[in-house]
Design an enzyme around this catalytic site. Sequence first.
Site, PDB file in Angstrom:
ATOM      1  N   ASP A   1      -2.590   0.510   7.902  1.00 54.24           N
ATOM      2  CA  ASP A   1      -1.468   1.088   7.777  1.00 54.24           C
ATOM      3  C   ASP A   1       0.229   0.697   9.140  1.00 54.24           C
ATOM      4  O   ASP A   1       0.362   1.468   9.040  1.00 54.24           O
ATOM      5  CB  ASP A   1      -1.186   3.315   7.691  1.00 54.24           C
TER       6      ASP A   1
ATOM      7  N   ASN B   1       0.964  -1.087  -0.205  1.00 55.20           N
ATOM      8  CA  ASN B   1      -0.382  -0.583  -0.119  1.00 55.20           C
ATOM      9  C   ASN B   1       0.766   1.591   0.412  1.00 55.20           C
ATOM     10  O   ASN B   1       1.961   0.942   0.246  1.00 55.20           O
ATOM     11  CB  ASN B   1      -1.094  -0.162   1.078  1.00 55.20           C
TER      12      ASN B   1
ATOM     13  N   SER C   1       4.963   7.247   2.325  1.00 58.75           N
ATOM     14  CA  SER C   1       5.373   5.212   2.784  1.00 58.75           C
ATOM     15  C   SER C   1       4.576   4.397   1.997  1.00 58.75           C
ATOM     16  O   SER C   1       3.901   4.594   1.323  1.00 58.75           O
ATOM     17  CB  SER C   1       5.421   5.302   4.420  1.00 58.75           C
TER      18      SER C   1
ATOM     19  N   HIS D   1       1.110   5.090   1.159  1.00 62.10           N
ATOM     20  CA  HIS D   1      -0.070   6.594   2.350  1.00 62.10           C
ATOM     21  C   HIS D   1       0.884   7.185   2.323  1.00 62.10           C
ATOM     22  O   HIS D   1       1.723   7.110   2.533  1.00 62.10           O
ATOM     23  CB  HIS D   1      -0.142   5.315   3.816  1.00 62.10           C
TER      24      HIS D   1
HETATM   25  C1  GRF Z   1      -3.068   9.262  -2.626  1.00 62.58           C
HETATM   26  O1  GRF Z   1      -2.179  10.579  -2.388  1.00 62.58           O
HETATM   27  C2  GRF Z   1      -2.480   7.955  -2.532  1.00 62.58           C
HETATM   28  O2  GRF Z   1      -1.510   7.604  -0.979  1.00 62.58           O
HETATM   29  C3  GRF Z   1      -3.737   8.372  -0.892  1.00 62.58           C
HETATM   30  O3  GRF Z   1      -4.865   8.263  -2.556  1.00 62.58           O
HETATM   31  C4  GRF Z   1      -4.561   8.852  -3.051  1.00 62.58           C
HETATM   32  C5  GRF Z   1      -4.329   8.671  -4.279  1.00 62.58           C
HETATM   33  O4  GRF Z   1      -4.949   8.820  -5.592  1.00 62.58           O
HETATM   34  N1  GRF Z   1      -4.433   7.034  -0.091  1.00 62.58           N
HETATM   35  P1  GRF Z   1      -3.973   7.803  -7.160  1.00 62.58           P
HETATM   36  O5  GRF Z   1      -5.629   7.534  -7.641  1.00 62.58           O
HETATM   37  O6  GRF Z   1      -4.174   7.378  -6.522  1.00 62.58           O
HETATM   38  O7  GRF Z   1      -4.267   8.930  -7.727  1.00 62.58           O
END
Ligand code: GRF
Length: 197
Positions: free
Chosen positions: A146, A108, A137, A110
Amino acid sequence: MSKRVAILISGGGSNMVSLVDDMTDDHPARPVLVLSNRPDAGGLEKARARNIPTAVVDHRRFGSDRAAFEAALTDVLEQARPDILCLAGFMRVLTEGFVSRWEGKVLNIHPSLLPKYKGLHTHARAIEAGDPEAGCSVHEVTAELDGGRVLGQARVPVLPDDTAATLAARVLVKEHALYPAVLRRFASGDTCRKDLP
Ligand code: GRF
């Protein structure tokens, strides 16, 4: 043999695009499925435009029955036979049942420097705390939200006039560099942590 990667999204899919566009040539993995829990996720169209198979498992069909939602997700995923699952802006919390089925195979991204700011509103919380830097991360997914092992981080400065939106935009640029770099290593069997400079 290339590793098969399924990417789970809920929104615009910019991280998904950064992963897919990196999986060419000598990359040890290839995308086999983009799966969304929202039928209107903008990333689905971007995946189709790249000739990646897509699927939707709408979580709203299952109400509060998380186990049924996750069973449906697993059904769809099993048909694609992925070796690795990448959560990329996938906005559903996954429970022990799902995570144990795919143990050691789920990554994932984050938008915080974990272990700081698990959960939501990470950028506002970093600004509120007066942190001099923020970032993102990539971590292994466990049943703790997370909480899995961090495989890489990238940092940005927090500027004096930053809002949550301006900071999020600066962090997102780093996400697009970090996630492909970690997936390349992970797919070739390297699970050591390596941060971006
Ligand atoms: C990103 O900031 C990711 O870290 C968070 O949600 C956002 C998703 O953006 N969990 P995308 O859909 O990849 O444009």
